[in-house]
Motif scaffolding. Structure first.
Motif, PDB file in Angstrom:
ATOM      1  N   SER A  15      -5.746  -7.125  -3.390  1.00 29.56           N
ATOM      2  CA  SER A  15      -5.727  -6.249  -4.570  1.00 29.56           C
ATOM      3  C   SER A  15      -4.559  -5.265  -4.525  1.00 29.56           C
ATOM      4  O   SER A  15      -4.083  -4.805  -5.564  1.00 29.56           O
ATOM      5  N   LEU A  16      -4.087  -4.945  -3.315  1.00 28.21           N
ATOM      6  CA  LEU A  16      -2.938  -4.039  -3.190  1.00 28.21           C
ATOM      7  C   LEU A  16      -1.668  -4.731  -3.706  1.00 28.21           C
ATOM      8  O   LEU A  16      -0.830  -4.109  -4.358  1.00 28.21           O
ATOM      9  N   PHE A  51       2.416  -3.558 -11.927  1.00 23.82           N
ATOM     10  CA  PHE A  51       3.458  -2.550 -12.190  1.00 23.82           C
ATOM     11  C   PHE A  51       4.804  -3.221 -12.441  1.00 23.82           C
ATOM     12  O   PHE A  51       5.505  -2.900 -13.410  1.00 23.82           O
ATOM     13  N   ARG A  88      -1.818  -4.992  -7.525  1.00 23.99           N
ATOM     14  CA  ARG A  88      -1.485  -3.729  -8.193  1.00 23.99           C
ATOM     15  C   ARG A  88       0.039  -3.592  -8.344  1.00 23.99           C
ATOM     16  O   ARG A  88       0.538  -3.130  -9.377  1.00 23.99           O
ATOM     17  N   ALA A 148       0.821  -1.215   0.000  1.00 26.96           N
ATOM     18  CA  ALA A 148       0.000   0.000   0.000  1.00 26.96           C
ATOM     19  C   ALA A 148       0.853   1.262   0.000  1.00 26.96           C
ATOM     20  O   ALA A 148       0.369   2.347  -0.317  1.00 26.96           O
TER      21      ALA A 148
END
Lengths: 322, 322
Positions: B250-251, B258, B254, B223
């Motif tokens: 979901s963090l 990337f 993500r 996060a």
């Protein structure tokens, strides 16, 4: 609205007596909240406090979040989506919210019951930077809910900190330049400190070095150093060590003693030498991070100059989608 | 004494109703307590909890520490001075104390009202390692003080975790070897994860890599990644990323998205693929760190083999005075 007024309104308008204060933000803004949470965690007999990175708060807010909670949010740009969402979740649960930002048109303000637009850029007025302001709000609420036996010393500290920091910034200019010249070619730093300072240790690592200089940096608590991290120590690895004023100082000094023997590239920044002991010792330690933020900012500025890597250059943030 | 019996005794013998639970240890033992604190911080409506490195607790214990507090201590050797001192301070303040250790003659036991000597070495019985035991104690006390709506799911999870971990350890053997062969020459790693897992992210960095392999490692919360740390990303920097089961997944995803685009040396360890979803989703996320500890231990073992740097080699700990 003044911080004292916000605190009074929060207490007056609370449907239930406040029981929890949560500090919620991301990155540099979260860093700035560490000390306020640290103070409450150590000083309060009745308030529960918590320090959350916004997206963890959003995905899994504490079950107790409710009308008896205060959620303090901070986003420098005012548009950090995770922090805005955290504000929405706090409001939905019935909590009171305060938003700190530099941007008077910030989206964050829409989910904040109270807002504080702080000034930015006057490096010599640290009592008005978000770190000091948020800590002051926490203290003002704490004083009204429970009473803080060192309240007047704290307020006196706020009056003195600007002068101390200005003096310290002047004092370290040459040291910061010498540090930057000596360390310009390094790729990894270990950053060490303790107590209320640890937020800034983490912040200098992730914001000043990783984000602004694209250099790896490991933040280490002085109390943890001898329980693992110290095995990387050698004469090649660069260290930045803060010696805080206050109850955890001996932990920092123990690290210094070890590094003096087994490392060679050591930069020590000592809050006592920089004059922080002009603040009453009952509260001085809470001002360590305010001092260190400003002093370390001189170091990063010097490093950026020598490395010819300006502090505002990004390759991903604001440049690509993620 | 069984964990359930210790919990019952704590509640029965408490002069005042329990209001706080503090988790206090150093390094690897502190790491193992992260999840228990995380669980209470998120699930409890009435208990305040705190996670302290021993020497910070010793130098500046929370003012509220008293008869209504429970302090859980852990020292693998049982003789960690800082943790023994933390136990003394807790006792002096009137708190109840529990000491976890592997050493039945541990000095720690002298300051502990209750003690639990855990087994060590059977890697396949993780439900009896200190991490799971301490979390279980926290849950058993929580259940008795306030009631935990997912108590039975949690107990069922404890019954399943050993099998899941054993299967996962088998599954990652080849991957761990391939990782070790590919990364044997690296000097710095970024370790990333979120939620209940973050304790193990920190632990893998400071214990497995820094202490046991003398390699620098930066622990990063998923996060927080996009709020600073991600600017160091390039195709040369090695990353280890955990994908947790649960609310913060979901963090992690993500970050993966990337890294898949901007990095090249990425090791992803996915709790879902490794079978953690066999545990009820109301509690599965609390078992992430138990799984990841065991799985990451296979990675560090493989790395130690390829690097010919045994996991128990130290240059300072137990070798020099500090």
């Amino acid at each position: 609205m003044k911080i004292e007024t916000i605190a009074q309104n929060i207490v007056d308008n609370s449907e239930k007596k406040l029981k929890e204060i949560y500090f919620v933000a991301c990155g540099g803004s979260l860093v700035d909240m560490y000390v306020a949470n640290y103070l409450l965690e150590h000083e309060s007999l009745t308030l529960t406090s918590g320090w959350f990175t916004s997206n963890e708060f959003v995905k899994f807010p504490p079950k107790r979040l409710g009308k008896q909670s205060l959620v303090i949010l901070c986003s420098h740009s005012g548009n950090t989506l995770e922090t805005i969402n955290a504000g929405k979740i706090a409001k939905k649960a019935g909590a009171q919210t305060v938003g700190f930002t530099f941007n008077e048109k910030a989206d964050l303000l829409e989910t904040a019951d109270y807002s504080y637009i702080y000034d930015w850029g006057n490096e010599r007025e640290v009592s008005n930077n978000p770190m000091a302001l948020i800590m002051t709000l926490a203290v003002e609420v704490f004083e009204r809910i429970e009473g803080y036996n060192n309240y007047s010393n704290f307020k006196e500290g706020l009056e003195r900190i600007d002068t101390i920091v200005a003096h310290a910034e002047d004092l370290v200019q040459q040291r910061a330049k010498a540090f930057a010249n000596a360390r310009a070619g390094e790729k990894i730093f270990n950053i060490i400190g303790s107590g209320a300072t640890f937020g800034q240790i983490y912040g200098f690592a992730i914001c000043s070095l990783m984000e602004m200089q694209w250099l790896n940096a490991v933040p280490i608590n002085s109390a943890e150093f001898f329980h693992g991290p110290f095995e990387v120590t050698d004469k090649e690895l660069p260290f930045i060590l803060t010696l805080s004023i206050g109850r955890t100082r001996s932990l920092d000094e123990r690290v210094k003693k070890f590094l003096d023997r087994y490392a060679q590239k050591i930069e020590v920044i000592d809050a006592k030498e920089l004059g922080l002991d002009l603040i009453n010792e009952s509260v001085a330690e809470y001002f360590n991070p305010v001092l260190f933020y400003s002093v370390l900012s001189q170091y990063r500025k010097a490093l950026a100059n020598v490395r010819q890597h300006p502090l505002d250059v990004r390759r991903y943030m604001g440049k690509v989608k993620y």
